[in-house]
Enzyme design. Structure first.
Site, PDB file in Angstrom:
ATOM      1  N   HIS A  16      38.174  27.417  72.243  1.00 14.61           N
ATOM      2  CA  HIS A  16      36.951  28.161  72.646  1.00 14.61           C
ATOM      3  C   HIS A  16      36.749  29.296  71.642  1.00 14.61           C
ATOM      4  O   HIS A  16      37.440  30.304  71.694  1.00 14.61           O
ATOM      5  CB  HIS A  16      37.107  28.725  74.061  1.00 14.61           C
ATOM      6  CG  HIS A  16      35.876  29.407  74.572  1.00 14.61           C
ATOM      7  ND1 HIS A  16      35.320  29.123  75.800  1.00 14.61           N
ATOM      8  CD2 HIS A  16      35.083  30.369  74.032  1.00 14.61           C
ATOM      9  CE1 HIS A  16      34.252  29.874  75.996  1.00 14.61           C
ATOM     10  NE2 HIS A  16      34.083  30.651  74.925  1.00 14.61           N
ATOM     11  N   HIS A  18      33.802  31.618  69.158  1.00 14.64           N
ATOM     12  CA  HIS A  18      32.445  31.976  68.722  1.00 14.64           C
ATOM     13  C   HIS A  18      32.493  32.296  67.232  1.00 14.64           C
ATOM     14  O   HIS A  18      33.164  33.248  66.828  1.00 14.64           O
ATOM     15  CB  HIS A  18      31.935  33.198  69.494  1.00 14.64           C
ATOM     16  CG  HIS A  18      31.799  32.930  70.959  1.00 14.64           C
ATOM     17  ND1 HIS A  18      30.625  32.478  71.538  1.00 14.64           N
ATOM     18  CD2 HIS A  18      32.698  33.015  71.974  1.00 14.64           C
ATOM     19  CE1 HIS A  18      30.805  32.309  72.835  1.00 14.64           C
ATOM     20  NE2 HIS A  18      32.053  32.628  73.131  1.00 14.64           N
ATOM     21  N   LYS A  99      28.644  22.534  76.283  1.00 17.30           N
ATOM     22  CA  LYS A  99      28.951  23.790  76.975  1.00 17.30           C
ATOM     23  C   LYS A  99      27.837  24.150  77.937  1.00 17.30           C
ATOM     24  O   LYS A  99      26.669  24.259  77.535  1.00 17.30           O
ATOM     25  CB  LYS A  99      29.121  24.905  75.934  1.00 17.30           C
ATOM     26  CG  LYS A  99      29.305  26.311  76.505  1.00 17.30           C
ATOM     27  CD  LYS A  99      30.678  26.488  77.129  1.00 17.30           C
ATOM     28  CE  LYS A  99      30.827  27.825  77.844  1.00 17.30           C
ATOM     29  NZ  LYS A  99      30.967  28.968  76.958  1.00 17.30           N
ATOM     30  N   HIS A 138      31.091  27.918  81.540  1.00 17.48           N
ATOM     31  CA  HIS A 138      31.286  29.352  81.759  1.00 17.48           C
ATOM     32  C   HIS A 138      31.102  29.562  83.254  1.00 17.48           C
ATOM     33  O   HIS A 138      29.969  29.596  83.744  1.00 17.48           O
ATOM     34  CB  HIS A 138      30.269  30.174  80.953  1.00 17.48           C
ATOM     35  CG  HIS A 138      30.471  31.653  81.102  1.00 17.48           C
ATOM     36  ND1 HIS A 138      30.773  32.476  80.043  1.00 17.48           N
ATOM     37  CD2 HIS A 138      30.439  32.451  82.200  1.00 17.48           C
ATOM     38  CE1 HIS A 138      30.924  33.727  80.479  1.00 17.48           C
ATOM     39  NE2 HIS A 138      30.719  33.734  81.794  1.00 17.48           N
ATOM     40  N   HIS A 172      37.874  30.011  79.756  1.00 14.30           N
ATOM     41  CA  HIS A 172      38.408  31.380  79.816  1.00 14.30           C
ATOM     42  C   HIS A 172      38.622  31.872  81.245  1.00 14.30           C
ATOM     43  O   HIS A 172      38.016  32.859  81.673  1.00 14.30           O
ATOM     44  CB  HIS A 172      37.512  32.369  79.041  1.00 14.30           C
ATOM     45  CG  HIS A 172      36.025  32.220  79.250  1.00 14.30           C
ATOM     46  ND1 HIS A 172      35.449  32.250  80.492  1.00 14.30           N
ATOM     47  CD2 HIS A 172      35.004  32.052  78.383  1.00 14.30           C
ATOM     48  CE1 HIS A 172      34.149  32.094  80.368  1.00 14.30           C
ATOM     49  NE2 HIS A 172      33.859  31.980  79.093  1.00 14.30           N
ATOM     50  N   ASP A 244      38.279  32.543  72.909  1.00 17.49           N
ATOM     51  CA  ASP A 244      36.998  33.206  73.205  1.00 17.49           C
ATOM     52  C   ASP A 244      36.807  34.414  72.286  1.00 17.49           C
ATOM     53  O   ASP A 244      36.186  35.412  72.673  1.00 17.49           O
ATOM     54  CB  ASP A 244      36.885  33.625  74.678  1.00 17.49           C
ATOM     55  CG  ASP A 244      35.430  33.869  75.086  1.00 17.49           C
ATOM     56  OD1 ASP A 244      34.522  33.496  74.320  1.00 17.49           O
ATOM     57  OD2 ASP A 244      35.207  34.448  76.160  1.00 17.49           O
TER      58      ASP A 244
HETATM   59  O1  DOR Z   1      32.554  38.262  76.300  1.00 15.51           O
HETATM   60  C1  DOR Z   1      31.894  37.286  76.001  1.00 15.51           C
HETATM   61  N1  DOR Z   1      31.282  37.180  74.799  1.00 15.51           N
HETATM   62  N2  DOR Z   1      31.740  36.311  76.901  1.00 15.51           N
HETATM   63  C2  DOR Z   1      30.916  35.275  76.693  1.00 15.51           C
HETATM   64  O2  DOR Z   1      30.812  34.436  77.546  1.00 15.51           O
HETATM   65  C3  DOR Z   1      30.103  35.198  75.476  1.00 15.51           C
HETATM   66  C4  DOR Z   1      30.705  35.949  74.387  1.00 15.51           C
HETATM   67  C5  DOR Z   1      29.756  36.166  73.229  1.00 15.51           C
HETATM   68  O3  DOR Z   1      29.118  35.211  72.805  1.00 15.51           O
HETATM   69  O4  DOR Z   1      29.685  37.291  72.753  1.00 15.51           O
HETATM   70 ZN    ZN Z   2      32.885  32.337  74.952  1.00 11.86          ZN
END
Ligand code: DOR
Ligand code: ZN
Length: 342
Positions: A16, A18, A99, A138, A172, A244
């Site tokens: 997971h 970003h 997702k 999520h 998460h 995450d």
């Molecule tokens: O804390 C987070 N940041 N939770 C999420 O679900 C998305 C993520 C983000 O994309 O910044």
């Molecule tokens: Zn995330």
């Protein structure tokens, strides 16, 4: 894990992640690409990644950002109830999962799902089950912030029952309630971040407010963290590491209206080794948590990167090109000594 001072992890996977886009992607992609063999890439860009063209183009941009690193981005689409079987068949080879975000629940999730009506979701979710495409979720309602995940458990149960052949990944997880649900339904799996294994709400807001530890779902109570730790440390076969890691520019975190997300990519493996050692958990279980379980659950075979870590203090940098990591300017116990392939 004996404190042998050196530990090798094989083919670490971040299930997971970003990676963002544009300049941010170019700045932070290497932090993950260096130490992980592969990662599940979240689709919450603006606009979200929701067509074949978008996912193919985003993968290209990621590969260009990581340069020569041996790293596979496992791509995802942003779930829409309108996805039909013909569309999913046409895109299946480009993606590893889809997702699902509840509408408006977190960063860039405005186009997500509301209502969770099984019949509305049935065509897309049945097609995904038939094509063996996992659904990453999520899992938060829009209720009181500390209860959002626990309240979502009934939705997980509804989905798990209505679509028994669909692999559902509870992303998460932060609560004992989610750990209990995982044990009850065969087709539920979970990812756990390293920060949720280390912190509780106290670390975020118990003293001076710590914006770099603010994320969604918010860190919960000590007993929740204990429940997460237990299944991570035992290498529970339904549980995978998913960082995450969610970078935001420093100005967006240290602001009135702090963006949610903890940036852990450059230190995640070091923190995990330290945590497993401190808790006397076996290296075998750590290997399962950071790679083996994900290989079994997703049916993936990552490239065999080997990451050698040593017990040598590492001072976490103040920032990585304008993104402040967890534990910035603090010392952590393990460093990365060498990365090899083969
Ligand atoms: O804390 C987070 N940041 N939770 C999420 O679900 C998305 C993520 C983000 O994309 O910044
Ligand atoms: Zn995330």
């Amino acid at each position: 894990m004996p404190s042998t001072h050196q530990v090798t992890l094989n083919a670490p996977l971040d299930m997971h992640l970003h990676l963002r886009d544009g300049e941010m992607l170019n700045h932070i992609a290497s932090a993950s690409a260096k130490t992980f063999s592969a990662a599940i890439i979240m689709p919450n860009l603006v606009p979200p990644v929701s067509s074949k063209e978008e996912v193919v183009a985003y993968k290209k941009r990621i590969l260009s950002a990581i340069g020569q690193e041996d790293f596979t981005p496992y791509m995802t689409l942003f779930f829409k109830p309108s996805y039909d079987k013909a569309f999913l068949e046409s895109v299946q080879n480009e993606i590893t999962a889809i997702k699902l975000y509840p509408a408006g629940i977190t960063t860039n999730s405005e186009g997500g799902v509301s209502g969770f009506d099984v019949e509305e979701l049935r065509p897309a979710l049945e097609a995904m089950a038939e094509l063996n495409i996992p659904l990453c979720v999520h899992g938060e309602t829009n209720g009181f912030v500390m209860d959002r995940e626990a309240e979502f458990v009934s939705i997980y149960e509804k989905l798990a029952t209505a679509f028994p052949k669909l692999k559902i990944i509870m992303e998460h997880i932060t609560t004992k309630a989610s750990v209990d649900a995982l044990e009850k339904f065969e087709n539920l799996y979970a990812t756990i971040t390293v920060h949720h294994l280390l912190i509780t709400l106290d670390d975020v807001a118990g003293g001076m407010l710590q914006p770099h530890l603010f994320c969604k779902p918010i860190a919960k109570r000590p007993e929740d963290r204990e429940a997460l730790l237990k299944i991570a440390l035992e290498g529970h076969p339904k549980v995978m590491f998913g960082s995450d890691s969610a970078p935001h520019p420093k100005h967006a975190k240290e602001a009135c209206g702090c963006a949610a997300g903890v940036f852990t990519a450059p230190i995640a493996l070091q923190l995990l080794v330290e945590l497993f050692e401190k808790n006397d958990a076996s290296l075998e279980n750590l290997q399962a948590f950071v790679s083996g379980n994900a290989q079994n659950i997703y049916g993936v075979t990552p490239g065999n990167k080997k990451v050698l870590l040593e017990k040598k203090a590492f001072k976490v940098p103040a920032d990585y090109k304008g993104v402040v990591p967890m534990y910035a300017e603090e010392e952590i116990a393990y460093s990365i000594k060498e990365i090899t392939h083969g």
